[in-house]
Design a protein around this motif. Sequence first.
Motif, PDB file in Angstrom:
ATOM      1  N   TYR A  61       0.111  -1.145   0.180  1.00  0.00           N
ATOM      2  CA  TYR A  61      -0.224   0.057   0.216  1.00  0.00           C
ATOM      3  C   TYR A  61       1.093   1.270  -0.421  1.00  0.00           C
ATOM      4  O   TYR A  61       0.163   2.387  -0.127  1.00  0.00           O
ATOM      5  N   LEU A  62       1.664   1.172   0.444  1.00  0.00           N
ATOM      6  CA  LEU A  62       2.888   2.446   0.571  1.00  0.00           C
ATOM      7  C   LEU A  62       3.142   2.715  -0.641  1.00  0.00           C
ATOM      8  O   LEU A  62       2.855   4.143  -0.586  1.00  0.00           O
ATOM      9  N   GLY A 121       3.320   7.536  -2.366  1.00  0.00           N
ATOM     10  CA  GLY A 121       1.925   8.213  -2.033  1.00  0.00           C
ATOM     11  C   GLY A 121       1.667   9.449  -0.648  1.00  0.00           C
ATOM     12  O   GLY A 121       2.931   9.738  -0.530  1.00  0.00           O
ATOM     13  N   SER A 122       0.621   8.703  -0.083  1.00  0.00           N
ATOM     14  CA  SER A 122       0.424  10.280   1.005  1.00  0.00           C
ATOM     15  C   SER A 122      -0.501   9.333   2.334  1.00  0.00           C
ATOM     16  O   SER A 122      -0.687   8.460   2.248  1.00  0.00           O
ATOM     17  N   ARG A 124      -0.117   9.668   5.197  1.00  0.00           N
ATOM     18  CA  ARG A 124      -1.402   9.872   6.769  1.00  0.00           C
ATOM     19  C   ARG A 124      -2.443   9.377   5.623  1.00  0.00           C
ATOM     20  O   ARG A 124      -3.432   8.760   6.790  1.00  0.00           O
ATOM     21  N   ASP A 125      -2.070   8.903   4.309  1.00  0.00           N
ATOM     22  CA  ASP A 125      -3.809   8.851   3.833  1.00  0.00           C
ATOM     23  C   ASP A 125      -4.036   7.218   3.740  1.00  0.00           C
ATOM     24  O   ASP A 125      -4.482   6.456   3.951  1.00  0.00           O
ATOM     25  N   VAL A 126      -3.009   6.331   2.977  1.00  0.00           N
ATOM     26  CA  VAL A 126      -2.690   5.426   3.076  1.00  0.00           C
ATOM     27  C   VAL A 126      -2.592   4.521   4.456  1.00  0.00           C
ATOM     28  O   VAL A 126      -3.171   3.473   4.240  1.00  0.00           O
ATOM     29  N   ARG A 129      -6.165   2.655   5.616  1.00  0.00           N
ATOM     30  CA  ARG A 129      -6.418   1.535   5.330  1.00  0.00           C
ATOM     31  C   ARG A 129      -6.077   0.533   6.685  1.00  0.00           C
ATOM     32  O   ARG A 129      -7.020  -0.300   6.103  1.00  0.00           O
ATOM     33  N   TRP A 140     -11.726   8.069   7.353  1.00  0.00           N
ATOM     34  CA  TRP A 140     -10.945   8.760   6.421  1.00  0.00           C
ATOM     35  C   TRP A 140      -9.893   9.596   7.919  1.00  0.00           C
ATOM     36  O   TRP A 140      -9.379  10.540   7.543  1.00  0.00           O
ATOM     37  N   PRO A 141      -9.677   8.872   9.145  1.00  0.00           N
ATOM     38  CA  PRO A 141      -9.254   9.771  10.380  1.00  0.00           C
ATOM     39  C   PRO A 141      -7.440   9.503   9.796  1.00  0.00           C
ATOM     40  O   PRO A 141      -7.495   7.922  10.151  1.00  0.00           O
ATOM     41  N   ASP A 142      -6.420  10.551   9.525  1.00  0.00           N
ATOM     42  CA  ASP A 142      -5.323  10.406   8.353  1.00  0.00           C
ATOM     43  C   ASP A 142      -4.112   9.920  10.303  1.00  0.00           C
ATOM     44  O   ASP A 142      -5.101  10.205  11.474  1.00  0.00           O
ATOM     45  N   ALA A 145      -4.041  12.259  13.002  1.00  0.00           N
ATOM     46  CA  ALA A 145      -4.541  13.488  13.826  1.00  0.00           C
ATOM     47  C   ALA A 145      -5.317  11.828  14.728  1.00  0.00           C
ATOM     48  O   ALA A 145      -5.866  11.975  15.725  1.00  0.00           O
TER      49      ALA A 145
END
Lengths: 354, 329
Positions: A61-62, A121-122, A124-126, A129, A140-142, A145
Amino acid sequence: MPAPRPLRDIAVVAFAQTDHRRTSDDLSEVEMLMPVLHRVLARTGLKTGDIGFTCSGSTDYLAGRAFSFTMALDGVGAWPPISESHVEMDGAWALYEAWTKLLTGDADTALVYAYGKSSPGSVRDVLTRQLDPYYVAPLWPDSIALAALQAQALIDAGDTDEPALAAVASRSRASATDNPHAQLRGSVPRGDYAVRPLRTGDCPPIGDGAAAVILAAGDRARDLCERPAWIRGIDHRIEAHGLGVRDLTDSPSTRLAAERAGAFERPLDTAELHAPFSSQEVVLRKTLRLDDGVDVNPSGGALAANPVMAAGLIRIGEAAARIGRGASDRALAHATSGPCLQQNLVAVLEGDPR
Amino acid sequence: MTEVLKAPLVVEFPFTRSLGPVQSAFLTGLRERVVLGVRTGDGRVLVPPVEYDPVTSEEIGELVEVAPTGTVTTWAWNHEPRRGQPLDTPFAWVLVRLDGADTALLHALDAPGGPDSVRTGTRVRVRWAEDRSGAITDIACFEPYESPNPHELRDPYSGGAAALVGSDGRFEDPVTGIVAPARLDYTYSPGRAQSAYIRSLADRRVVGERCPSCRKVYVPPRGACPTCGVATSEQVEVGPRGTVTTYCIVNIKATHTANLDIEVPYVYAHIALDGADLALHGRIGGIPYDQVRMGLRVEPVWSEAGGHPDHYRPTGEPDADYETYKELL
Ligand SMILES: [Zn+2]
């Protein structure tokens, strides 16, 4: 209850890592990893064919590359077929699997490696998942956060405040001045709020990197290394997955893993803690009851370099290297995975008496 | 050294997930504007509810309605909302313990007063989404809620007492699954070796790399010899002609829009380009599918669009001797 003694003496005998960088887009994963594999093998004189078991940790995913771990295996030289395994976790858990394999007597040496390229990628967002897919991931709590929720809970509990968090961050980056592999070192500004109460300075740098460790059992370890870092105990434990079920100011899983690894039986001189956020070091110090006599994160820790999937393995490698060069006799290494220190691994490493 | 290539890459897919009985009741309840928890063996009420007791791992299922009002147990101010998050204006992430629950739920708090208006202990209530389907996003967010007495349950809509509707957790037409879309954006870079390979394709050349140790030539190169575990770097042009080492006949029509013109059946083959020590794969054209055979000599047919050859076609040479390619199957 004293921790059970391992069935076999197993040690970290070599460690290598990349220089961790914001981006390594000139290199594929295997191109980034391979020099580290060569260096760690060279430190022992072993060749791939001499290694009994190989285990790695990474996540596709990274970088968004499917089956990247099979490509990375090209760098090991896996033909004729080797005995090999992979975990979709930090390399510290790959080391745990390798340690278990050596305990069984099936192998006397193991190569453990981990790598992560966060730059494509990003992150924080990855990392959203990995969260509960029913109740949490759809929001989608990064990663920052969630760490900030934990930091505020610590502040409310009186365990820390913003200046104390800033002090953790600045001490880490000051320690990293002596670490040529670190990404962020020296004086780093506290910065603006990323997600309040955490400022950018409380967060780890985003970067790419890899690390590798060689384990060996018994006399094999003594042959390969001047001062092996014996794994006196290693254990990993996990919290309930619901964030709202947990007391975010504490880490019972770390404490239990540390008990099982024998951490509290005798004083430690060093602790390499995998605390990507300054607030998480506060939790870990409290949970592990580390006093001023313990040198915490002399490498700079994850606040100085946080190649995701490798940063936990690096804690074990750094602690072992410190024992190897005689700067430590008994060190704790900790690795974490998941949001707010959800899963924790603790290893206790010792050098032979000098 | 050639400059590395980069391109945007979007990985996007919907996850379809089935729900257990407790999750189904909770999410169906949200659709009906009811919040349900589950009672554990020791009498605690978990919200959001789970199928198994987090302490004892016992299966649990006794549903308990809780109020749509609660108290913030910790919070974090998010001044720059990111894609997919519940609100697109600055908000507070909150863990909220709803009145009647013993654990806290993660969500967003719309606090127009900004970070200085939020604290641990702030009283909040659910703001329901207009369109609800049985998902955690049926709660649009929380909003501040002034209550004279936090222990008194009040209906947020009527202002009267008793916000509970008396649900037993059974609903008509319960949701049994969710579809959770996921999208991640990347900037893909193939690294040094593959960048060089792709660049040479633009000149209609196929360039592999030789292992300095075993001397094998890899096409396409990935930067390392998988046998020796060392870096490859010496570039070697191979082909353009090659030999079909093995193949299969494809009877399933391609669904990707780039391949809609390809009629089935067609042949997909392993092709050992002359000078390469690893076969690559490609489609065989210019010959009826049932006449393709091992040893067939082929050459690339380049696409006007650039990139990899569109397909390979027979050269007309005599077939290669099996001995010359038996290691490359
Ligand atoms: Zn080779």
